[in-house]
Design a protein around this motif. Structure first.
Motif, PDB file in Angstrom:
ATOM      1  N   GLN A 139     -26.679 -14.420  12.776  1.00  0.00           N
ATOM      2  CA  GLN A 139     -25.369 -14.523  12.131  1.00  0.00           C
ATOM      3  C   GLN A 139     -25.405 -15.494  10.954  1.00  0.00           C
ATOM      4  O   GLN A 139     -24.801 -15.237   9.897  1.00  0.00           O
ATOM      5  CB  GLN A 139     -24.328 -14.991  13.157  1.00  0.00           C
ATOM      6  CG  GLN A 139     -24.082 -14.008  14.290  1.00  0.00           C
ATOM      7  CD  GLN A 139     -23.094 -14.540  15.307  1.00  0.00           C
ATOM      8  OE1 GLN A 139     -22.049 -15.087  14.942  1.00  0.00           O
ATOM      9  NE2 GLN A 139     -23.407 -14.393  16.589  1.00  0.00           N
ATOM     10  N   SER A 140     -26.135 -16.594  11.109  1.00  0.00           N
ATOM     11  CA  SER A 140     -26.238 -17.580  10.031  1.00  0.00           C
ATOM     12  C   SER A 140     -26.916 -16.988   8.804  1.00  0.00           C
ATOM     13  O   SER A 140     -26.489 -17.230   7.667  1.00  0.00           O
ATOM     14  CB  SER A 140     -27.006 -18.811  10.514  1.00  0.00           C
ATOM     15  OG  SER A 140     -26.316 -19.463  11.558  1.00  0.00           O
ATOM     16  N   TRP A 141     -27.967 -16.199   9.011  1.00  0.00           N
ATOM     17  CA  TRP A 141     -28.652 -15.577   7.886  1.00  0.00           C
ATOM     18  C   TRP A 141     -27.730 -14.614   7.136  1.00  0.00           C
ATOM     19  O   TRP A 141     -27.688 -14.592   5.912  1.00  0.00           O
ATOM     20  CB  TRP A 141     -29.902 -14.831   8.355  1.00  0.00           C
ATOM     21  CG  TRP A 141     -31.104 -15.708   8.471  1.00  0.00           C
ATOM     22  CD1 TRP A 141     -31.697 -16.150   9.610  1.00  0.00           C
ATOM     23  CD2 TRP A 141     -31.861 -16.264   7.383  1.00  0.00           C
ATOM     24  NE1 TRP A 141     -32.768 -16.943   9.332  1.00  0.00           N
ATOM     25  CE2 TRP A 141     -32.895 -17.037   7.967  1.00  0.00           C
ATOM     26  CE3 TRP A 141     -31.771 -16.206   6.008  1.00  0.00           C
ATOM     27  CZ2 TRP A 141     -33.832 -17.726   7.197  1.00  0.00           C
ATOM     28  CZ3 TRP A 141     -32.687 -16.888   5.228  1.00  0.00           C
ATOM     29  CH2 TRP A 141     -33.704 -17.633   5.825  1.00  0.00           C
ATOM     30  N   ILE A 142     -26.968 -13.844   7.884  1.00  0.00           N
ATOM     31  CA  ILE A 142     -26.044 -12.890   7.247  1.00  0.00           C
ATOM     32  C   ILE A 142     -24.946 -13.621   6.484  1.00  0.00           C
ATOM     33  O   ILE A 142     -24.626 -13.277   5.338  1.00  0.00           O
ATOM     34  CB  ILE A 142     -25.439 -11.949   8.309  1.00  0.00           C
ATOM     35  CG1 ILE A 142     -26.531 -11.065   8.911  1.00  0.00           C
ATOM     36  CG2 ILE A 142     -24.317 -11.099   7.714  1.00  0.00           C
ATOM     37  CD1 ILE A 142     -26.077 -10.257  10.109  1.00  0.00           C
ATOM     38  N   LEU A 143     -24.382 -14.662   7.122  1.00  0.00           N
ATOM     39  CA  LEU A 143     -23.297 -15.390   6.474  1.00  0.00           C
ATOM     40  C   LEU A 143     -23.789 -16.207   5.275  1.00  0.00           C
ATOM     41  O   LEU A 143     -22.994 -16.545   4.388  1.00  0.00           O
ATOM     42  CB  LEU A 143     -22.615 -16.316   7.485  1.00  0.00           C
ATOM     43  CG  LEU A 143     -21.880 -15.611   8.633  1.00  0.00           C
ATOM     44  CD1 LEU A 143     -21.348 -16.618   9.630  1.00  0.00           C
ATOM     45  CD2 LEU A 143     -20.749 -14.750   8.091  1.00  0.00           C
ATOM     46  N   ASN A 144     -25.075 -16.530   5.251  1.00  0.00           N
ATOM     47  CA  ASN A 144     -25.625 -17.286   4.123  1.00  0.00           C
ATOM     48  C   ASN A 144     -26.089 -16.390   2.980  1.00  0.00           C
ATOM     49  O   ASN A 144     -26.574 -16.902   1.958  1.00  0.00           O
ATOM     50  CB  ASN A 144     -26.782 -18.162   4.588  1.00  0.00           C
ATOM     51  CG  ASN A 144     -26.299 -19.482   5.160  1.00  0.00           C
ATOM     52  OD1 ASN A 144     -25.765 -20.327   4.458  1.00  0.00           O
ATOM     53  ND2 ASN A 144     -26.476 -19.650   6.466  1.00  0.00           N
ATOM     54  N   ALA A 145     -25.943 -15.083   3.126  1.00  0.00           N
ATOM     55  CA  ALA A 145     -26.305 -14.193   2.022  1.00  0.00           C
ATOM     56  C   ALA A 145     -25.441 -14.487   0.795  1.00  0.00           C
ATOM     57  O   ALA A 145     -25.938 -14.469  -0.342  1.00  0.00           O
ATOM     58  CB  ALA A 145     -26.135 -12.728   2.457  1.00  0.00           C
ATOM     59  N   PHE A 146     -24.183 -14.766   1.007  1.00  0.00           N
ATOM     60  CA  PHE A 146     -23.291 -15.067  -0.119  1.00  0.00           C
ATOM     61  C   PHE A 146     -23.661 -16.395  -0.782  1.00  0.00           C
ATOM     62  O   PHE A 146     -23.774 -16.452  -2.024  1.00  0.00           O
ATOM     63  CB  PHE A 146     -21.838 -15.076   0.352  1.00  0.00           C
ATOM     64  CG  PHE A 146     -20.841 -14.851  -0.747  1.00  0.00           C
ATOM     65  CD1 PHE A 146     -20.342 -13.590  -1.006  1.00  0.00           C
ATOM     66  CD2 PHE A 146     -20.392 -15.910  -1.531  1.00  0.00           C
ATOM     67  CE1 PHE A 146     -19.422 -13.370  -2.021  1.00  0.00           C
ATOM     68  CE2 PHE A 146     -19.480 -15.703  -2.542  1.00  0.00           C
ATOM     69  CZ  PHE A 146     -18.989 -14.431  -2.796  1.00  0.00           C
ATOM     70  N   PRO A 147     -23.869 -17.503  -0.035  1.00  0.00           N
ATOM     71  CA  PRO A 147     -24.310 -18.741  -0.682  1.00  0.00           C
ATOM     72  C   PRO A 147     -25.649 -18.598  -1.405  1.00  0.00           C
ATOM     73  O   PRO A 147     -25.829 -19.181  -2.483  1.00  0.00           O
ATOM     74  CB  PRO A 147     -24.404 -19.732   0.477  1.00  0.00           C
ATOM     75  CG  PRO A 147     -23.436 -19.223   1.488  1.00  0.00           C
ATOM     76  CD  PRO A 147     -23.516 -17.736   1.385  1.00  0.00           C
ATOM     77  N   ILE A 148     -26.575 -17.838  -0.826  1.00  0.00           N
ATOM     78  CA  ILE A 148     -27.856 -17.616  -1.504  1.00  0.00           C
ATOM     79  C   ILE A 148     -27.627 -16.916  -2.837  1.00  0.00           C
ATOM     80  O   ILE A 148     -28.185 -17.295  -3.874  1.00  0.00           O
ATOM     81  CB  ILE A 148     -28.795 -16.788  -0.603  1.00  0.00           C
ATOM     82  CG1 ILE A 148     -29.235 -17.612   0.611  1.00  0.00           C
ATOM     83  CG2 ILE A 148     -30.014 -16.309  -1.389  1.00  0.00           C
ATOM     84  CD1 ILE A 148     -29.996 -16.811   1.651  1.00  0.00           C
TER      85      ILE A 148
END
Length: 373
Positions: A139-148
């Motif tokens: 979930q963290s990887w998916i939610l961090n797609a936008f910050p990346i």
């Protein structure tokens, strides 16, 4: 009683052929003259008109009831100042104003669609990912797609798009590919395909936030109009997010409760949210709605005003835009604004990440225990 008179220097003009009556007195039936600083008016009339030219005599006349029309001499110091002529716009100016209004409407609609896309899927993703049985790390990887994507955009993609492509064409391409990726998320339940599609969408969507600003500022005659144009983004976010409050409802449960009164109806609706598989299936529509909106904006971008790429100006000390922007931090007011925005963004993301879980957690477990959605 108001009497409109047009006065030309040195001219001789007749009064209107019909003037309004005063306190029941009859109106002038015949045409009477204004001469210099005298106004031909009925005897005992309270009318006073101040003219600027020299004195002349009035033409003898009488009202139908026999009352004589007498001149009313005015003081030399009194002058009549004609009202300013109403500005009549020409056809070219009319077309220009119509064009300006049309451009503002186009930019406003662009902002509505731009933030409608983001507002459709973001608020509900935090409850949707756990329902797909993704681990906390996934979930963290998916939610961090936008910050990346935001970091990549700040250093590379925003500048690359701004300097090499017409803004409206880049906007169309980004939302076409990003919209297809968003539609794919609605039919994906495995981690790697979901993460890949989300990353593609975010990498293409994030630069469009600044590109839409560039299009707006480049095509507005007055930068003060940006506030109204940008307000379309807020409206778009609301239009996307609020309907799902009533879409993700167990309406069979609401109908069975048969609430009486509007307040009781709202209480029943908001307390009868979908759960389990039904909620997961309902939330899937957020990605379909966002994807369709993205495709609509891709097509709409083709009718936006042409905004050519901005090449590096001669004499620029930095070729990288972000390095040029960082130099602005030497100004204290810019530095303070940057720090406040940093804290605000942190609060913003913390709210979206944890509020939904906190509200839905039972009071025994330390949450609020708000039922439904």
């Amino acid at each position: 009683v108001a009497v409109a008179v047009q006065v030309n220097e040195g001219g001789r003009h007749g009064a209107p052929s019909r003037l309004p009556s005063w306190r029941g007195r009859p109106s002038l039936a015949a045409r009477h003259n204004f001469h210099g600083n005298q106004f031909c008016a009925p005897a005992q009339s309270p009318w006073r008109m101040i003219l600027a030219n020299g004195s002349r005599a009035c033409r003898a006349a009488a009202l139908p009831n026999g009352n004589p029309i007498l001149p009313l001499p005015l003081a030399k110091t009194q002058r009549y100042n004609p009202p300013p002529k109403r500005h009549r716009i020409g056809f070219d100016e009319f077309l220009f104003r119509e064009h300006a209004m049309s451009v503002r409407l186009k930019l406003f609609t662009m902002m509505v669609l731009e933030f409608f896309i983001w507002g459709a899927w973001l608020p509900l993703i935090f409850g949707y990912l756990p329902s797909l049985k993704f681990t906390p790390g996934e979930q963290s990887w998916i939610l961090n797609a936008f910050p990346i994507a935001a970091i990549v955009g700040m250093f590379f993609s925003n500048q690359f798009a701004d300097r090499n492509f017409a803004a409206e064409k880049f906007l169309a391409f980004s939302h076409l590919v990003g919209g297809l990726a968003m539609l794919g998320l609605a039919f994906t339940k495995d981690f790697w395909p979901f993460f890949g599609l989300m990353l593609v969408h975010c990498l293409l969507y994030v630069p469009t936030i600044s590109i839409t600003n560039s299009i707006a500022f480049a095509n507005m005659k007055d930068s003060k109009d940006f506030g109204v144009v940008r307000m379309g983004g807020t409206i778009g976010w609301i239009l996307a997010a609020w309907p799902f409050t009533f879409i993700l409802v167990d309406w069979e449960k609401v109908n069975a409760a048969n609430p009486e009164g509007l307040v009781k109806w709202f209480e029943t609706v908001l307390g009868s949210g979908l759960t389990g598989q039904a909620l997961q299936d309902g939330t899937r529509w957020t990605y379909i709605v966002a994807g369709v909106a993205s495709l609509v904006l891709a097509a709409y971008s083709l009718i936006l005003p042409h905004t050519p790429p901005k090449r590096v100006e001669e004499g620029a000390t930095e070729s990288l835009a972000w390095l040029e922007a960082m130099k602005l931090l030497k100004h204290p007011f810019v530095l303070v604004l940057w720090l406040v925005t940093f804290v605000d963004a942190f609060v913003h993301n913390s709210y979206f990440n944890w509020t939904g879980v906190f509200l839905g957690t039972s009071t025994e477990a330390g949450g609020v225990g708000v039922p439904g959605n």
